[in-house]
Design an enzyme around this catalytic site. Structure first.
Site, mmCIF file in Angstrom:
data_model
loop_
_atom_site.group_PDB
_atom_site.id
_atom_site.type_symbol
_atom_site.label_atom_id
_atom_site.label_comp_id
_atom_site.label_asym_id
_atom_site.label_seq_id
_atom_site.Cartn_x
_atom_site.Cartn_y
_atom_site.Cartn_z
ATOM 1 N N VAL A 221 0.738 -1.469 -0.306
ATOM 2 C CA VAL A 221 -0.384 -0.082 0.175
ATOM 3 C C VAL A 221 0.996 1.519 0.027
ATOM 4 C CG1 VAL A 221 -1.971 1.873 1.063
ATOM 5 C CG2 VAL A 221 -1.703 -1.081 1.509
ATOM 6 N N HIS A 222 0.524 2.145 -1.133
ATOM 7 C CA HIS A 222 1.262 3.038 -1.196
ATOM 8 C C HIS A 222 0.704 4.373 -1.667
ATOM 9 C CE1 HIS A 222 2.285 2.256 -4.732
ATOM 10 N NE2 HIS A 222 2.655 3.963 -5.370
ATOM 11 N N ARG A 223 -0.797 4.431 -2.384
ATOM 12 C CA ARG A 223 -1.005 5.561 -2.612
ATOM 13 C C ARG A 223 -1.155 6.952 -1.885
ATOM 14 N NH1 ARG A 223 -0.331 5.401 -8.421
ATOM 15 N NH2 ARG A 223 0.008 2.957 -8.955
ATOM 16 N N ASP A 299 -2.271 -1.482 -3.781
ATOM 17 C CA ASP A 299 -2.603 -0.429 -4.896
ATOM 18 C C ASP A 299 -1.678 0.014 -5.725
ATOM 19 O OD1 ASP A 299 -0.687 0.664 -3.189
ATOM 20 O OD2 ASP A 299 -2.337 1.664 -1.672
#
Ligand code: UD1
Ligand code: UDP
Length: 378
Positions: A221-223, A299
């Site tokens: 997850v990083h968005r 993501d």
């Protein structure tokens, strides 16, 4: 021919590796290089495990210029890059600037080149989420509109460009410039094919973390849309905690942005021993994790596609994707950030059908041939 390639963020190092290799291998009959590849690292990503590890492992040449821009607001980063790239382009006077993907480094590189009247080529052109709240969507739309050569990974990408009026043009009086739209396949597929057996042979990550093939899930997850919205971030981590079990733990190499966001929101992940948080891992370790996971939740744009490359079902933690073919083929499910939707998706995830659309592993070669043809007037 002199090419200035602009990279700065993790996925751009991975995309640039096969293209840099193809440029280095493009020689005349006597073996002399035909392309001078000047690599510029903006410094957008700078931690060792977000940057140097990829240069070392993928044997990417040492950057000729390192701009050291670092983190900041979108405007501060993009502005600093723009100013520094412009100075390099004036000095280097290249035939082409090559930009990759959709980061702030992409936008700065494309804009600096266009303002210096240097032709721009965009690798991964034509992708669209149609969500203008994403910084990546702004970056890729701008880069595409500035580009002279648009290297599209898929037919959908070509169609998206056409819908915005970005089509081939021969230049000359009345036309803005000579433009080429080329469907060449996906450079990330080149990188994957080149490295998958190395990953299987060299990565020890499964053993290091006591992971059994197909008996764990993998998540990234990083968005911005997820990390900077506490409701979405909580929803995602609620679901990941529920999916992780003693029989099938969940492994999560954590992007530094997400690590900071979790701390800022007070979301503790250390309590669940089945949710194994790792620092960001190398590319070979990531390929090994992906190939052996039973399920991937992400993501990331690149990880969605790699899930398809290794034929592992994927749950995308977003409301839309640019890689629509992964969804149409049945390998990928859009679940957003709602925990119930993510859990339903995880329960229903299964095999899809093959879509033979990402090229033959020589997308980088096709890019180099197109660049040469363009410069030679073809
Ligand atoms: C960027 C790209 C995104 C891409 C992602 C790949 C933009 C707008 N976003 O997002 O499209 O999917 O890279 O990973 O260009 N940080 C560190 N160390 C680092 C790098 C970042 O600690 O080496 C932290 C900093 O707190 C920084 C934050 O991560 O503020 C975000 O970094 P940034 O490069 O702005 O965006 P990414 O989320 O990495
Ligand atoms: N990746 C990696 N280590 C990690 C997480 C991702 O090597 O810890 C690789 C992944 O295999 C893919 C690329 O980084 O090739 C994707 O980058 P990221 O998710 O940061 O960005 P995006 O693709 O969303 O732009």
């Amino acid at each position: 021919m002199k090419v200035v390639s602009i990279v700065g963020a993790r996925p751009q190092f991975i995309k640039a590796a096969p293209v840099s290799r193809a440029m280095a291998e493009h020689n005349d009959l006597r073996g002399n290089p035909l392309i001078e590849d000047i690599l510029v690292h903006t410094g957008q990503h700078y931690d060792h495990n977000m940057s140097q590890v990829f240069f070392d492992q993928l044997r990417i040449p040492h950057p000729n210029h390192h701009l050291g821009v670092g983190s900041g607001s979108h405007g501060a980063m993009t502005g600093a890059m723009l100013e520094r790239i412009e100075a390099i382009l004036i000095n280097e006077s290249p035939d082409f600037v090559l930009v990759y993907g959709d980061t702030n480094s992409t936008l700065a590189g494309a804009l600096a080149a266009a303002k210096c009247n240097v032709p721009v080529s965009h690798v991964e052109a034509g992708l669209r989420s149609f969500n203008r709240r994403m910084p990546e969507e702004i970056n890729r739309v701008m880069a595409d509109h500035l580009a002279n050569i648009l290297f599209c990974p898929t037919q959908q990408a070509v169609d998206n460009l056409q819908a915005e009026g970005i089509v081939e043009s021969v230049g000359g009086a009345g036309a803005a410039f000579r433009r080429r739209v080329a469907r060449v396949g996906d450079v990330m597929y080149d990188a994957f094919l080149f490295n998958r057996s190395l990953a299987a042979a060299q990565s020890s990550i499964l053993g290091d973390h006591a992971l059994a093939p197909k008996k764990f899930a993998l998540a990234t997850v990083h968005r911005q849309e997820n990390t900077d919205d506490p409701v979405r971030l909580r929803g995602i981590f609620q679901a990941l905690n529920a999916i992780a079990s003693p029989e099938s733990p969940l492994v999560m190499p954590l992007h530094p942005r997400t690590q900071k966001a979790l701390a800022a929101c007070g979301i503790a992940c250390g309590k669940n021993a089945d949710l194994k948080i790792l620092p960001p891992v190398s590319y070979l370790d990531m390929i090994a994790l992906e190939a052996n996971a039973g399920l991937i939740l992400t993501d990331s744009g690149g990880v969605q596609k790699e899930a398809y490359f290794v034929r592992v079902p994927c749950i995308t933690l977003r409301d839309e994707t640019e890689w629509v073919e992964t969804v149409q083929s049945g390998w990928n499910v859009l679940a957003g950030s709602d925990p119930d939707r993510i859990l339903d998706g995880a329960r229903a995830a299964g095999r899809g059908r093959d879509v033979d659309i990402y090229g033959d592993g020589d997308t980088a070669g096709a890019i180099v041939r197109e660049l040469c043809a363009y410069v030679n007037g073809g």
